[in-house]
Design a protein around this motif. Structure first.
Motif, mmCIF file in Angstrom:
data_model
loop_
_atom_site.group_PDB
_atom_site.id
_atom_site.type_symbol
_atom_site.label_atom_id
_atom_site.label_comp_id
_atom_site.label_asym_id
_atom_site.label_seq_id
_atom_site.Cartn_x
_atom_site.Cartn_y
_atom_site.Cartn_z
ATOM 1 N N UNK A 246 73.331 96.537 15.347
ATOM 2 C CA UNK A 246 72.542 97.204 16.275
ATOM 3 C C UNK A 246 71.974 96.627 17.365
ATOM 4 N N UNK A 247 71.802 95.292 17.366
ATOM 5 C CA UNK A 247 71.254 94.430 18.401
ATOM 6 C C UNK A 247 72.118 94.381 19.476
ATOM 7 N N UNK A 248 73.487 94.851 19.381
ATOM 8 C CA UNK A 248 74.386 94.666 20.426
ATOM 9 C C UNK A 248 74.127 95.965 21.476
ATOM 10 N N UNK A 249 73.661 97.008 20.942
ATOM 11 C CA UNK A 249 73.194 98.035 21.610
ATOM 12 C C UNK A 249 71.758 98.157 22.325
ATOM 13 N N UNK A 250 70.974 97.700 21.455
ATOM 14 C CA UNK A 250 69.451 97.752 21.632
ATOM 15 C C UNK A 250 69.011 96.564 21.241
#
Length: 456
Positions: A246-250
């Protein structure tokens, strides 16, 4: 003193029997000198005074405390909890035609060798899981129950459902499994009663949602479900995998610390100085909204789903063997969570509270836990044996099956959605002991009746 005459007199009156059983179950209250406390007791006491739902708990148990204490004393809480248990124990035993004197001895045994009294005398909603189970089974199976008894059963079920979030899930799982296994005829023997039970199950979460809305927290059943489950995901290591994706996108609040997350539920939830829940996510209210994205991954990402299922099975298995009584019943003196509401709002009780044996760290559960483990092994082994003995008695089989299901479903729900902790499992483990005593007595009575009929 003629003890036999005294026991016969106690057993002669149902009201007298209920009174005596309540006193027997209250023995830890008398021994301690004050109701037993857990760290979470403070939150429930505060909610009973302010009548506002805590961010991490439902309002139900706070309302229960408020209704029966009048904000004046905590002593009435264990008294009422034990009175409810006594009422249900008597009804269960009478359902299987046990004599009142036998009910008295069964209650004495339960109070001495199981955890029933150590949970029923706590300012905690844990005992309501057992109350929910017994009330539901009695409501569905006792055809001779009076309108008053049926109404009380539904009331107990409702209070249990709004007192702890796990109870709703546990009850639904238990009833569903009983239905699937083959007890449809018993569950639906009286469709009108079953509909009323379903109505109560439906109304309970709506009541919690309405209470949140009334207090300007939105129309939601829980304001903390995503936080609890995220803490559980952190403990299993699944949260790290979710954040890696998830941290790749947000840029979520936990992204900066995804490699140093707490590896247990308790520090994630309650370490106010170090947990990212407070240092990064801004506390429960904000975190519950943000963490919803992590929880969604359980059912939207196949890899995460199977990891969660695997972790849940492992945790459930571990929880089944977490049987120790007395967890968390340590000293809660000055600067503890229960200290502030008691010292501020129950000043007359403060001396009793602070001088109680619990606050002096005088409890020792080593012997009781050793006995309890032997008793549990014997009880579950005997329950399996009773399946064969009563193979032609559908109602007995229903209760035997239900006992196993409630123990397993309680373990599954608490371990999967919260954490593996013996307090959460031990709260229901007096039930198999109780039903072994009941059905062994039924078996003995049956054999005696057969012998008498043969001899005559």
């Amino acid at each position: 003193m003629n003890w036999r005459v005294l026991l016969d007199q106690i057993a002669a009156s149902k009201l007298t029997l209920l009174f005596v059983l309540t006193l027997i179950l209250c023995w830890p209250l008398f021994y301690n000198g004050y109701p037993l406390l857990y760290s979470d007791s403070g939150t429930y006491i505060v909610s009973s005074i302010e009548l506002k739902p805590p961010v991490d708990r439902p309002i139900g148990y706070g309302l229960f405390i408020n209704w029966i204490t009048w904000k004046a004393t905590l002593y009435t809480v264990p008294l009422f909890q034990n009175l409810i248990l006594s009422f249900l124990i008597v009804r269960c035993c009478e359902l299987f035609k046990l004599k009142k004197i036998i009910i008295l001895f069964i209650t004495i045994i339960l109070s001495l060798i199981t955890g029933i009294s150590w949970y029923s005398n706590q300012i905690m909603p844990d005992i309501f899981t057992s109350i929910l189970f017994l009330s539901s089974l009695l409501y569905l199976t006792d055809e001779k129950a009076s309108r008053f008894e049926k109404t009380l059963s539904l009331l107990f079920i409702f209070v249990a459902l709004i007192s702890h979030f796990s109870n709703l899930v546990i009850l639904i799982i238990t009833l569903t499994l009983l239905f699937i296994i083959g007890f449809k005829s018993i569950l639906l023997a009286n469709k009108n009663k079953f509909k009323k039970l379903v109505a109560v199950i439906t109304i309970a979460p709506l009541f919690l949602a309405f209470n949140h809305w009334k207090n300007d927290f939105g129309f939601v059943v829980s304001r903390s479900n995503n936080v609890f489950l995220t803490a559980r995901l952190a403990e299993t290591g699944i949260l790290k995998k979710i954040l890696d994706k998830k941290c790749i996108k947000k840029n979520y609040s936990l992204c900066a610390c995804k490699d140093s997350l707490p590896n247990a539920t308790a520090p994630f939830l309650w370490d106010y100085q170090n947990s990212p829940l407070y240092t990064k996510s801004g506390g429960w209210e904000k975190a519950n909204v943000e963490y919803a994205d992590f929880v969604k991954q359980i059912y939207s990402d196949k890899e995460i789903f199977f990891l969660f299922i695997k972790a849940s099975f492992t945790a459930t298995w571990q929880q089944l063997f977490e049987v120790n009584i007395g967890s968390g019943l340590s000293a809660y003196g000055e600067n503890s969570a229960p200290f502030y509401p008691i010292s501020a709002h129950l000043k007359k009780e403060y001396p009793n509270y602070i001088n109680a044996k619990q606050q002096q760290s005088q409890f020792n559960f080593e012997l009781l836990n050793s006995i309890n483990k032997v008793v549990l092994v014997f009880s579950f082994t005997t329950l399996l044996f009773l399946f064969f003995v009563f193979k032609n008695d559908k109602r007995v089989l229903f209760f035997l099956t239900a006992v196993f299901i409630i123990c397993i479903s309680n373990a599954a729900v608490t371990a999967s959605l919260a954490n593996v902790y013996d307090r959460l499992q031990a709260r229901v483990l007096w039930l198999p002991v109780f039903f072994v005593l009941v059905f062994i007595t039924v078996l003995i009575q049956k054999k005696l009746l057969e012998r008498n009929s043969t001899s005559s």
